[in-house]
Design an enzyme around this catalytic site. Structure first.
Site, PDB file in Angstrom:
ATOM      1  N   CYS A 117     -16.643  -4.292 -19.611  1.00 32.70           N
ATOM      2  CA  CYS A 117     -17.053  -3.915 -18.261  1.00 32.70           C
ATOM      3  C   CYS A 117     -18.277  -4.713 -17.805  1.00 32.70           C
ATOM      4  O   CYS A 117     -19.294  -4.755 -18.516  1.00 32.70           O
ATOM      5  CB  CYS A 117     -17.371  -2.429 -18.206  1.00 32.70           C
ATOM      6  SG  CYS A 117     -17.864  -1.877 -16.555  1.00 32.70           S
TER       7      CYS A 117
ATOM      8  N   TYR B 194      -7.142   6.373   3.731  1.00 32.88           N
ATOM      9  CA  TYR B 194      -7.176   5.343   2.704  1.00 32.88           C
ATOM     10  C   TYR B 194      -6.298   4.157   3.095  1.00 32.88           C
ATOM     11  O   TYR B 194      -6.723   3.001   3.019  1.00 32.88           O
ATOM     12  CB  TYR B 194      -6.721   5.878   1.331  1.00 32.88           C
ATOM     13  CG  TYR B 194      -6.356   4.723   0.443  1.00 32.88           C
ATOM     14  CD1 TYR B 194      -7.348   3.925  -0.117  1.00 32.88           C
ATOM     15  CD2 TYR B 194      -5.019   4.335   0.269  1.00 32.88           C
ATOM     16  CE1 TYR B 194      -7.030   2.798  -0.860  1.00 32.88           C
ATOM     17  CE2 TYR B 194      -4.696   3.214  -0.466  1.00 32.88           C
ATOM     18  CZ  TYR B 194      -5.701   2.452  -1.029  1.00 32.88           C
ATOM     19  OH  TYR B 194      -5.382   1.322  -1.731  1.00 32.88           O
TER      20      TYR B 194
ATOM     21  N   GLU C 203       0.818  -1.207   0.000  1.00 25.93           N
ATOM     22  CA  GLU C 203       0.000   0.000   0.000  1.00 25.93           C
ATOM     23  C   GLU C 203       0.859   1.266   0.000  1.00 25.93           C
ATOM     24  O   GLU C 203       0.519   2.254  -0.651  1.00 25.93           O
ATOM     25  CB  GLU C 203      -0.964   0.002   1.187  1.00 25.93           C
ATOM     26  CG  GLU C 203      -2.110  -0.985   1.040  1.00 25.93           C
ATOM     27  CD  GLU C 203      -2.945  -0.729  -0.201  1.00 25.93           C
ATOM     28  OE1 GLU C 203      -3.071   0.432  -0.633  1.00 25.93           O
ATOM     29  OE2 GLU C 203      -3.467  -1.701  -0.768  1.00 25.93           O
TER      30      GLU C 203
ATOM     31  N   ASP D 265      -9.518   4.550  -3.168  1.00 29.14           N
ATOM     32  CA  ASP D 265      -8.349   4.961  -3.937  1.00 29.14           C
ATOM     33  C   ASP D 265      -8.840   5.547  -5.261  1.00 29.14           C
ATOM     34  O   ASP D 265     -10.055   5.616  -5.533  1.00 29.14           O
ATOM     35  CB  ASP D 265      -7.378   3.791  -4.148  1.00 29.14           C
ATOM     36  CG  ASP D 265      -7.704   2.966  -5.387  1.00 29.14           C
ATOM     37  OD1 ASP D 265      -8.893   2.820  -5.727  1.00 29.14           O
ATOM     38  OD2 ASP D 265      -6.763   2.443  -6.003  1.00 29.14           O
TER      39      ASP D 265
ATOM     40  N   CYS E 139     -12.099   0.138 -16.259  1.00 28.51           N
ATOM     41  CA  CYS E 139     -12.676   1.490 -16.166  1.00 28.51           C
ATOM     42  C   CYS E 139     -11.557   2.503 -15.936  1.00 28.51           C
ATOM     43  O   CYS E 139     -11.529   3.227 -14.940  1.00 28.51           O
ATOM     44  CB  CYS E 139     -13.706   1.539 -15.041  1.00 28.51           C
ATOM     45  SG  CYS E 139     -14.765   3.007 -15.084  1.00 28.51           S
TER      46      CYS E 139
END
Length: 293
Positions: free
Chosen positions: A206, A123, A40, A141, A196
């Site tokens: 999608c 986050y 992360e 995010d 996306c």
């Protein structure tokens, strides 16, 4: 087009994720919480392809927070390599030290304890709690925000910073149980990363194309605050990167080496001073610098 129901979105996205999730070392039951945490920090503003080799090398050398905490900060900066934004290395080192001091060397499970670690914001705390411990949190995010902006809110791109309304939307579609919510977080992130995308979304691939509010509205163009691109050539960021690369490759960087790497005197001196102020370099004597040791 009516707003898609959360249950319909969940089914479509989670089924897609089951079939298309990438195998990454910080995912799955084999990944340690420390591996998730390191990923992360590294993935902030950095593509997965660049992170993979550095993450592997980092975990090989420092498989637990205590292993990193025992090392000087300069070694964290050296191992960070060319990922960019090297202050993340200092923050991750500081977080490792705090984990050893406050949590007996184990990455904490509670969101509030994670949030209290150096370099960890909302986050990152939510992501670690979700991905490492399977908890239910809103994880926002850039990729998740874009998917929800388009599919649910009908806008091309989210605002530059997270808004209260955006967080309310994310909360409204978050699955109720912990395990599904954690998978939903990573699945929407993956959908934004692979399908996306910001500039060329692949709507034909999608899973929620038929449910997407943005598509249903005719793909209206983004009309929010200007979104600035990040310049690189000739910037202080580029200069600092070259100077740090010297420090990673040499025990001591001399003034002559620094000048050869970046001839512009005023900018070079400003960047050297900034690197020292940020704790990324130590000035040994006038005209000589090194990674902090």
């Amino acid at each position: 087009m009516d707003t898609p129901s959360p249950a319909t979105l969940h089914e479509a996205v989670l089924d897609w994720y089951d079939d298309h999730a990438r195998e990454l070392p910080w995912r799955g039951v084999q990944a340690s919480p420390w591996s998730v945490m390191v990923s992360e920090f590294m993935l902030q503003q950095t593509p997965v392809a660049r992170v993979l080799p550095v993450h592997e090398a980092w975990l090989d050398r420092w498989p637990a927070p205590a292993d990193l905490a025992r090392e000087p900060t300069g070694e964290a900066v050296r191992m960070w390599g060319r990922l960019g934004y090297p202050r993340r290395a200092l923050r991750l080192h500081a977080a490792a030290v705090a984990i050893v001091e406050r949590h007996d060397g184990a990455v904490p499970t509670a969101y509030d304890d994670l949030l209290a670690l150096p370099g960890v914001g909302d986050y990152t705390a939510a992501a670690i709690a979700s991905f490492a411990f399977g908890q239910r949190h809103v994880v926002l995010d850039t990729n998740v925000r874009r998917v929800l902006a388009r599919a649910v809110s009908g806008i091309e791109l989210p605002a530059p910073a997270v808004t209260r309304a955006e967080r309310d939307v994310a909360t409204s579609v978050l699955p109720d149980d912990d395990a599904t919510a954690a998978t939903w977080a990573v699945a929407t992130m993956e959908l934004g990363a692979l399908v996306c995308t910001a500039r060329q979304p692949d709507c034909d691939a999608c899973p929620v194309a038929d449910l997407c509010a943005w598509r249903g509205a005719g793909f209206p163009a983004y009309d929010g605050p200007p979104r600035r691109g990040q310049a690189w050539a000739g910037t202080d960021r580029q200069c600092r990167g070259r100077l740090l690369a010297l420090a990673r490759d040499h025990d001591v960087v001399t003034a002559a080496q620094a000048e050869a790497a970046w001839p512009g005197t005023e900018q070079r001196e400003r960047c050297l001073a900034g690197l020292v102020a940020d704790g990324l370099l130590t000035q040994i004597t006038p005209g000589r610098w090194a990674l902090p040791g």
